[in-house]
Design a protein around this motif. Structure first.
Motif, PDB file in Angstrom:
ATOM      1  N   PRO A  28       0.825  -1.210   0.000  1.00  0.00           N
ATOM      2  CA  PRO A  28       0.000   0.000   0.000  1.00  0.00           C
ATOM      3  C   PRO A  28       0.860   1.262   0.000  1.00  0.00           C
ATOM      4  CG  PRO A  28      -0.478  -1.371   1.923  1.00  0.00           C
ATOM      5  CD  PRO A  28       0.633  -2.016   1.173  1.00  0.00           C
ATOM      6  N   ARG A  29       0.431   2.251  -0.739  1.00  0.00           N
ATOM      7  CA  ARG A  29       1.179   3.509  -0.775  1.00  0.00           C
ATOM      8  C   ARG A  29       0.744   4.401   0.377  1.00  0.00           C
ATOM      9  NH1 ARG A  29       0.279   4.617  -7.019  1.00  0.00           N
ATOM     10  NH2 ARG A  29      -1.787   4.637  -6.185  1.00  0.00           N
ATOM     11  N   ARG A  30      -0.526   4.724   0.440  1.00  0.00           N
ATOM     12  CA  ARG A  30      -1.048   5.528   1.544  1.00  0.00           C
ATOM     13  C   ARG A  30      -2.259   4.802   2.104  1.00  0.00           C
ATOM     14  NH1 ARG A  30      -2.549  11.190  -0.243  1.00  0.00           N
ATOM     15  NH2 ARG A  30      -3.508  10.051  -1.928  1.00  0.00           N
ATOM     16  N   VAL A  31      -2.275   4.632   3.402  1.00  0.00           N
ATOM     17  CA  VAL A  31      -3.358   3.900   4.048  1.00  0.00           C
ATOM     18  C   VAL A  31      -3.861   4.717   5.229  1.00  0.00           C
ATOM     19  CG1 VAL A  31      -3.986   1.796   5.284  1.00  0.00           C
ATOM     20  CG2 VAL A  31      -2.404   1.674   3.375  1.00  0.00           C
ATOM     21  N   ALA A  32      -5.163   4.894   5.309  1.00  0.00           N
ATOM     22  CA  ALA A  32      -5.773   5.608   6.424  1.00  0.00           C
ATOM     23  C   ALA A  32      -6.534   4.609   7.293  1.00  0.00           C
ATOM     24  CB  ALA A  32      -6.731   6.675   5.904  1.00  0.00           C
ATOM     25  N   GLU A  33      -6.478   4.807   8.573  1.00  0.00           N
ATOM     26  CA  GLU A  33      -7.254   3.959   9.501  1.00  0.00           C
ATOM     27  C   GLU A  33      -8.726   4.340   9.453  1.00  0.00           C
ATOM     28  OE1 GLU A  33      -6.108   1.333  11.286  1.00  0.00           O
ATOM     29  OE2 GLU A  33      -4.276   1.657  10.138  1.00  0.00           O
ATOM     30  N   GLU A  34      -8.988   5.635   9.229  1.00  0.00           N
ATOM     31  CA  GLU A  34     -10.356   6.133   9.144  1.00  0.00           C
ATOM     32  C   GLU A  34     -10.544   6.821   7.801  1.00  0.00           C
ATOM     33  OE1 GLU A  34     -10.818   8.767  12.447  1.00  0.00           O
ATOM     34  OE2 GLU A  34     -10.968   7.125  13.895  1.00  0.00           O
ATOM     35  N   CYS A  35     -11.763   6.741   7.286  1.00  0.00           N
ATOM     36  CA  CYS A  35     -12.107   7.371   6.011  1.00  0.00           C
ATOM     37  C   CYS A  35     -11.861   8.874   6.101  1.00  0.00           C
ATOM     38  CB  CYS A  35     -13.570   7.092   5.679  1.00  0.00           C
ATOM     39  SG  CYS A  35     -14.150   7.907   4.181  1.00  0.00           S
ATOM     40  N   GLU A  36     -11.199   9.429   5.105  1.00  0.00           N
ATOM     41  CA  GLU A  36     -10.903  10.861   5.093  1.00  0.00           C
ATOM     42  C   GLU A  36     -12.135  11.715   4.831  1.00  0.00           C
ATOM     43  OE1 GLU A  36      -7.627  11.613   2.443  1.00  0.00           O
ATOM     44  OE2 GLU A  36      -6.179  10.852   3.913  1.00  0.00           O
ATOM     45  N   CYS A  38     -15.695  10.628   5.777  1.00  0.00           N
ATOM     46  CA  CYS A  38     -16.740  10.505   6.802  1.00  0.00           C
ATOM     47  C   CYS A  38     -16.221  10.101   8.183  1.00  0.00           C
ATOM     48  CB  CYS A  38     -17.814   9.517   6.355  1.00  0.00           C
ATOM     49  SG  CYS A  38     -17.256   7.799   6.274  1.00  0.00           S
ATOM     50  N   GLY A  39     -14.970   9.665   8.280  1.00  0.00           N
ATOM     51  CA  GLY A  39     -14.394   9.318   9.573  1.00  0.00           C
ATOM     52  C   GLY A  39     -14.666   7.910  10.062  1.00  0.00           C
ATOM     53  N   VAL A  40     -15.368   7.102   9.280  1.00  0.00           N
ATOM     54  CA  VAL A  40     -15.665   5.718   9.658  1.00  0.00           C
ATOM     55  C   VAL A  40     -14.382   4.891   9.575  1.00  0.00           C
ATOM     56  CG1 VAL A  40     -16.916   3.632   8.933  1.00  0.00           C
ATOM     57  CG2 VAL A  40     -18.064   5.841   8.938  1.00  0.00           C
ATOM     58  N   LYS A  41     -14.202   3.963  10.507  1.00  0.00           N
ATOM     59  CA  LYS A  41     -13.023   3.086  10.496  1.00  0.00           C
ATOM     60  C   LYS A  41     -13.048   2.219   9.243  1.00  0.00           C
ATOM     61  CE  LYS A  41     -10.558  -0.303  13.338  1.00  0.00           C
ATOM     62  NZ  LYS A  41      -9.858  -0.836  12.241  1.00  0.00           N
ATOM     63  N   ILE A  42     -11.925   2.172   8.533  1.00  0.00           N
ATOM     64  CA  ILE A  42     -11.810   1.357   7.321  1.00  0.00           C
ATOM     65  C   ILE A  42     -11.415  -0.053   7.737  1.00  0.00           C
ATOM     66  CG2 ILE A  42     -10.604   1.048   5.127  1.00  0.00           C
ATOM     67  CD1 ILE A  42     -10.196   4.098   5.080  1.00  0.00           C
ATOM     68  N   PRO A  43     -12.206  -1.071   7.358  1.00  0.00           N
ATOM     69  CA  PRO A  43     -11.900  -2.444   7.754  1.00  0.00           C
ATOM     70  C   PRO A  43     -10.591  -2.958   7.139  1.00  0.00           C
ATOM     71  CG  PRO A  43     -14.092  -2.292   6.752  1.00  0.00           C
ATOM     72  CD  PRO A  43     -13.423  -0.978   6.568  1.00  0.00           C
ATOM     73  N   GLU A  44      -9.934  -3.846   7.854  1.00  0.00           N
ATOM     74  CA  GLU A  44      -8.679  -4.446   7.394  1.00  0.00           C
ATOM     75  C   GLU A  44      -8.869  -5.170   6.055  1.00  0.00           C
ATOM     76  OE1 GLU A  44      -4.738  -5.138   7.264  1.00  0.00           O
ATOM     77  OE2 GLU A  44      -5.781  -3.918   8.740  1.00  0.00           O
ATOM     78  N   GLU A  45     -10.046  -5.746   5.846  1.00  0.00           N
ATOM     79  CA  GLU A  45     -10.332  -6.459   4.594  1.00  0.00           C
ATOM     80  C   GLU A  45     -10.226  -5.512   3.399  1.00  0.00           C
ATOM     81  OE1 GLU A  45     -12.493  -6.600   7.256  1.00  0.00           O
ATOM     82  OE2 GLU A  45     -11.848  -8.586   7.936  1.00  0.00           O
ATOM     83  N   HIS A  47      -8.324  -2.795   3.287  1.00  0.00           N
ATOM     84  CA  HIS A  47      -6.891  -2.531   3.101  1.00  0.00           C
ATOM     85  C   HIS A  47      -6.244  -3.658   2.307  1.00  0.00           C
ATOM     86  CE1 HIS A  47      -6.662   0.225   6.880  1.00  0.00           C
ATOM     87  NE2 HIS A  47      -7.257   0.816   5.870  1.00  0.00           N
ATOM     88  N   LYS A  48      -6.592  -4.902   2.651  1.00  0.00           N
ATOM     89  CA  LYS A  48      -6.017  -6.051   1.943  1.00  0.00           C
ATOM     90  C   LYS A  48      -6.482  -6.093   0.493  1.00  0.00           C
ATOM     91  CE  LYS A  48      -5.464  -8.961   6.019  1.00  0.00           C
ATOM     92  NZ  LYS A  48      -5.956 -10.148   6.730  1.00  0.00           N
ATOM     93  N   ALA A  49      -7.742  -5.766   0.261  1.00  0.00           N
ATOM     94  CA  ALA A  49      -8.282  -5.805  -1.100  1.00  0.00           C
ATOM     95  C   ALA A  49      -7.621  -4.756  -1.995  1.00  0.00           C
ATOM     96  CB  ALA A  49      -9.794  -5.594  -1.076  1.00  0.00           C
ATOM     97  N   LEU A  50      -7.173  -3.661  -1.397  1.00  0.00           N
ATOM     98  CA  LEU A  50      -6.563  -2.576  -2.166  1.00  0.00           C
ATOM     99  C   LEU A  50      -5.044  -2.583  -2.078  1.00  0.00           C
ATOM    100  CD1 LEU A  50      -9.034   0.314  -1.303  1.00  0.00           C
ATOM    101  CD2 LEU A  50      -8.872  -0.994  -3.430  1.00  0.00           C
ATOM    102  N   LEU A  51      -4.480  -3.715  -1.763  1.00  0.00           N
ATOM    103  CA  LEU A  51      -3.036  -3.832  -1.628  1.00  0.00           C
ATOM    104  C   LEU A  51      -2.346  -3.262  -2.865  1.00  0.00           C
ATOM    105  CD1 LEU A  51      -0.812  -4.916   0.205  1.00  0.00           C
ATOM    106  CD2 LEU A  51      -0.914  -7.037  -1.058  1.00  0.00           C
ATOM    107  N   LEU A  57     -10.384   6.072   1.640  1.00  0.00           N
ATOM    108  CA  LEU A  57     -11.819   6.230   1.799  1.00  0.00           C
ATOM    109  C   LEU A  57     -12.479   4.887   2.094  1.00  0.00           C
ATOM    110  CD1 LEU A  57     -12.522   8.518  -1.301  1.00  0.00           C
ATOM    111  CD2 LEU A  57     -12.116   9.241   1.052  1.00  0.00           C
ATOM    112  N   CYS A  58     -13.599   4.927   2.827  1.00  0.00           N
ATOM    113  CA  CYS A  58     -14.378   3.707   3.023  1.00  0.00           C
ATOM    114  C   CYS A  58     -15.025   3.349   1.678  1.00  0.00           C
ATOM    115  CB  CYS A  58     -15.439   3.915   4.112  1.00  0.00           C
ATOM    116  SG  CYS A  58     -16.757   5.070   3.658  1.00  0.00           S
ATOM    117  N   ALA A  59     -15.569   2.164   1.588  1.00  0.00           N
ATOM    118  CA  ALA A  59     -16.154   1.701   0.324  1.00  0.00           C
ATOM    119  C   ALA A  59     -17.302   2.606  -0.119  1.00  0.00           C
ATOM    120  CB  ALA A  59     -16.624   0.257   0.457  1.00  0.00           C
ATOM    121  N   TYR A  60     -18.126   3.057   0.832  1.00  0.00           N
ATOM    122  CA  TYR A  60     -19.263   3.914   0.493  1.00  0.00           C
ATOM    123  C   TYR A  60     -18.790   5.239  -0.111  1.00  0.00           C
ATOM    124  CZ  TYR A  60     -23.468   6.725   0.922  1.00  0.00           C
ATOM    125  OH  TYR A  60     -24.532   7.536   0.643  1.00  0.00           O
ATOM    126  N   CYS A  61     -17.845   5.900   0.567  1.00  0.00           N
ATOM    127  CA  CYS A  61     -17.351   7.188   0.071  1.00  0.00           C
ATOM    128  C   CYS A  61     -16.582   7.026  -1.239  1.00  0.00           C
ATOM    129  CB  CYS A  61     -16.479   7.856   1.134  1.00  0.00           C
ATOM    130  SG  CYS A  61     -17.435   8.458   2.557  1.00  0.00           S
TER     131      CYS A  61
END
Length: 75
Positions: A28-36, A38-45, A47-51, A57-61
């Motif tokens: 991963p190049r840049r990874v956020a723990e929370e969506c930039e 809406c602020g929702v926590k981004i699931p580890e899954e 992060h892995k899918a976007l390796l 961003l979360c999937a919704y945003c």
């Protein structure tokens, strides 16, 4: 003089080196723990899918952003 087993072994080692180098670059190049957005926590899954790609961003945003971008391209 190298025999066919030596040549084959060298080719396999070269391919392995190339794959390992590519794998290091695909992290991963840049990874956020929370969506930039809406602020929702981004699931580890996610992060892995976007390796190998940014995960900011979360999937919704991300879907909303892509939808707005595609509308802008059509106009």
């Amino acid at each position: 003089m190298a025999d066919i087993a030596d040549v084959t072994n060298d080719r396999i080692l070269d391919e392995l080196d190339q794959r390992l180098a590519a794998r290091k670059l695909s992290g991963p190049r840049r990874v956020a723990e929370e969506c930039e957005e809406c602020g929702v926590k981004i699931p580890e899954e996610r992060h892995k899918a976007l390796l190998g790609r940014d995960c900011l961003l979360c999937a919704y945003c991300q879907t909303a952003t892509e939808s707005l971008a595609s509308r802008g391209r059509r106009a």
